[in-house]
Scaffold this motif. Structure first.
Motif, PDB file in Angstrom:
ATOM      1  N   ASP A  41       0.812  -1.218   0.000  1.00 18.68           N
ATOM      2  CA  ASP A  41       0.000   0.000   0.000  1.00 18.68           C
ATOM      3  C   ASP A  41       0.844   1.266   0.000  1.00 18.68           C
ATOM      4  O   ASP A  41       0.373   2.325  -0.399  1.00 18.68           O
ATOM      5  N   GLU A  42       2.080   1.128   0.457  1.00 17.62           N
ATOM      6  CA  GLU A  42       2.958   2.300   0.516  1.00 17.62           C
ATOM      7  C   GLU A  42       4.396   1.847   0.371  1.00 17.62           C
ATOM      8  O   GLU A  42       4.788   0.809   0.909  1.00 17.62           O
ATOM      9  N   LEU A  43       5.168   2.616  -0.338  1.00 16.80           N
ATOM     10  CA  LEU A  43       6.592   2.361  -0.502  1.00 16.80           C
ATOM     11  C   LEU A  43       7.333   3.652  -0.213  1.00 16.80           C
ATOM     12  O   LEU A  43       6.946   4.713  -0.714  1.00 16.80           O
ATOM     13  N   SER A  44       8.367   3.568   0.594  1.00 16.13           N
ATOM     14  CA  SER A  44       9.194   4.747   0.842  1.00 16.13           C
ATOM     15  C   SER A  44      10.649   4.309   0.905  1.00 16.13           C
ATOM     16  O   SER A  44      10.970   3.172   1.224  1.00 16.13           O
ATOM     17  N   VAL A  45      11.531   5.239   0.571  1.00 16.58           N
ATOM     18  CA  VAL A  45      12.960   4.972   0.566  1.00 16.58           C
ATOM     19  C   VAL A  45      13.594   5.810   1.674  1.00 16.58           C
ATOM     20  O   VAL A  45      13.377   7.015   1.754  1.00 16.58           O
ATOM     21  N   HIS A  46      14.338   5.134   2.531  1.00 17.07           N
ATOM     22  CA  HIS A  46      15.047   5.832   3.598  1.00 17.07           C
ATOM     23  C   HIS A  46      16.545   5.758   3.320  1.00 17.07           C
ATOM     24  O   HIS A  46      17.092   4.672   3.135  1.00 17.07           O
ATOM     25  N   THR A  47      17.178   6.891   3.275  1.00 15.32           N
ATOM     26  CA  THR A  47      18.635   6.939   3.200  1.00 15.32           C
ATOM     27  C   THR A  47      19.120   7.643   4.466  1.00 15.32           C
ATOM     28  O   THR A  47      18.421   8.499   5.014  1.00 15.32           O
ATOM     29  N   PRO A  48      20.295   7.293   4.949  1.00 13.27           N
ATOM     30  CA  PRO A  48      20.797   7.914   6.167  1.00 13.27           C
ATOM     31  C   PRO A  48      20.848   9.442   6.048  1.00 13.27           C
ATOM     32  O   PRO A  48      21.128   9.981   4.978  1.00 13.27           O
ATOM     33  N   ASP A  49      20.557  10.106   7.151  1.00 16.33           N
ATOM     34  CA  ASP A  49      20.659  11.564   7.184  1.00 16.33           C
ATOM     35  C   ASP A  49      21.824  11.936   8.105  1.00 16.33           C
ATOM     36  O   ASP A  49      22.516  11.072   8.637  1.00 16.33           O
ATOM     37  N   LEU A  50      22.040  13.218   8.290  1.00 18.40           N
ATOM     38  CA  LEU A  50      23.185  13.651   9.095  1.00 18.40           C
ATOM     39  C   LEU A  50      23.042  13.265  10.567  1.00 18.40           C
ATOM     40  O   LEU A  50      24.045  13.053  11.252  1.00 18.40           O
ATOM     41  N   ASP A  51      21.822  13.122  11.066  1.00 13.70           N
ATOM     42  CA  ASP A  51      21.640  12.612  12.426  1.00 13.70           C
ATOM     43  C   ASP A  51      22.167  11.182  12.522  1.00 13.70           C
ATOM     44  O   ASP A  51      22.837  10.824  13.483  1.00 13.70           O
ATOM     45  N   ASP A  52      21.853  10.357  11.506  1.00 10.24           N
ATOM     46  CA  ASP A  52      22.366   8.983  11.488  1.00 10.24           C
ATOM     47  C   ASP A  52      23.890   8.984  11.491  1.00 10.24           C
ATOM     48  O   ASP A  52      24.522   8.177  12.168  1.00 10.24           O
ATOM     49  N   VAL A  53      24.487   9.898  10.721  1.00  5.84           N
ATOM     50  CA  VAL A  53      25.944   9.998  10.668  1.00  5.84           C
ATOM     51  C   VAL A  53      26.481  10.322  12.055  1.00  5.84           C
ATOM     52  O   VAL A  53      27.394   9.665  12.551  1.00  5.84           O
ATOM     53  N   PHE A  54      25.905  11.304  12.696  1.00  5.18           N
ATOM     54  CA  PHE A  54      26.389  11.749  14.000  1.00  5.18           C
ATOM     55  C   PHE A  54      26.332  10.620  15.027  1.00  5.18           C
ATOM     56  O   PHE A  54      27.258  10.417  15.804  1.00  5.18           O
ATOM     57  N   PHE A  55      25.225   9.865  15.030  1.00  2.00           N
ATOM     58  CA  PHE A  55      25.054   8.819  16.037  1.00  2.00           C
ATOM     59  C   PHE A  55      25.777   7.518  15.692  1.00  2.00           C
ATOM     60  O   PHE A  55      25.927   6.655  16.539  1.00  2.00           O
ATOM     61  N   THR A  56      26.258   7.380  14.454  1.00  2.00           N
ATOM     62  CA  THR A  56      26.888   6.136  14.023  1.00  2.00           C
ATOM     63  C   THR A  56      28.405   6.202  14.007  1.00  2.00           C
ATOM     64  O   THR A  56      29.071   5.257  14.400  1.00  2.00           O
ATOM     65  N   LEU A  57      28.958   7.304  13.526  1.00  2.00           N
ATOM     66  CA  LEU A  57      30.407   7.387  13.381  1.00  2.00           C
ATOM     67  C   LEU A  57      31.094   7.441  14.743  1.00  2.00           C
ATOM     68  O   LEU A  57      30.656   8.161  15.635  1.00  2.00           O
ATOM     69  N   PRO A  58      32.181   6.668  14.898  1.00  4.20           N
ATOM     70  CA  PRO A  58      32.909   6.695  16.167  1.00  4.20           C
ATOM     71  C   PRO A  58      33.654   8.020  16.340  1.00  4.20           C
ATOM     72  O   PRO A  58      33.981   8.693  15.371  1.00  4.20           O
ATOM     73  N   ASP A  59      33.919   8.351  17.579  1.00  5.90           N
ATOM     74  CA  ASP A  59      34.725   9.558  17.864  1.00  5.90           C
ATOM     75  C   ASP A  59      36.065   9.446  17.172  1.00  5.90           C
ATOM     76  O   ASP A  59      36.686   8.389  17.135  1.00  5.90           O
ATOM     77  N   GLY A  60      36.499  10.540  16.616  1.00  2.46           N
ATOM     78  CA  GLY A  60      37.819  10.571  15.998  1.00  2.46           C
ATOM     79  C   GLY A  60      37.868  10.110  14.561  1.00  2.46           C
ATOM     80  O   GLY A  60      38.905  10.171  13.934  1.00  2.46           O
ATOM     81  N   TYR A  61      36.759   9.636  14.014  1.00  3.62           N
ATOM     82  CA  TYR A  61      36.764   9.198  12.621  1.00  3.62           C
ATOM     83  C   TYR A  61      36.898  10.409  11.714  1.00  3.62           C
ATOM     84  O   TYR A  61      36.243  11.421  11.944  1.00  3.62           O
ATOM     85  N   GLN A  62      37.761  10.339  10.722  1.00  4.60           N
ATOM     86  CA  GLN A  62      37.906  11.435   9.768  1.00  4.60           C
ATOM     87  C   GLN A  62      37.888  10.884   8.364  1.00  4.60           C
ATOM     88  O   GLN A  62      38.618   9.947   8.063  1.00  4.60           O
TER      89      GLN A  62
END
Length: 103
Positions: A80-101
Motif C-alpha cells: 500500500d505504501e513504498l518509501s525509501v530511507h537513506t541515512p541523514d546527518l543525524d544517522d551519521v552523528f550517532f553512528t560514526l565513532p569519535d575521531g573518525y575522519q
C-alpha cells in the motif's frame, strides 16, 4: 562534523551519509495476507508484524529500487505504501565513532 568541540568526521554531507549503513526501502501493507506472503518470500527484510511493514536493506539506488519493484510485481504482491530511507546527518552523528575522519 563536530562532536564535543572536536572534529568527528570531515567531508561533504553526501560523502558522510554514504559512510553510514541503514538505508532501506519500506513497504507498508494493509492486507495481512499480502504482508505475510511478502515477509515469507523476502527473507532478508526486517519485519514489523504489528505495523505490517517490511524494511528491505538498500542503498537507495535506482537499480536496487527497480529490482525491489520488479520482485513485488512478479510475486503479485500489492504494497500500500513504498518509501525509501537513506541515512541523514543525524544517522551519521550517532553512528560514526569519535575521531573518525574522512577526507
Amino acid at each position: 562534523m563536530l562532536n564535543d568541540g572536536r572534529i568527528a568526521a570531515q567531508g561533504s554531507a553526501d560523502e558522510l551519509k554514504r559512510l553510514v549503513p541503514g538505508g532501506h526501502v519500506r513497504l507498508r501493507f494493509t492486507d495481512p495476507d499480502a504482508y505475510q506472503s511478502a515477509a515469507t518470500a523476502l527473507r532478508e527484510a526486517t519485519a514489523d508484524d504489528d505495523a505490517l511493514v517490511l524494511r528491505i536493506p538498500s542503498g537507495g539506488s535506482q537499480r536496487e529500487l527497480r529490482a525491489i519493484l520488479d520482485w513485488v510485481d512478479a510475486a503479485g504482491i500489492e504494497a500500500d505504501e513504498l518509501s525509501v530511507h537513506t541515512p541523514d546527518l543525524d544517522d551519521v552523528f550517532f553512528t560514526l565513532p569519535d575521531g573518525y575522519q574522512h577526507r
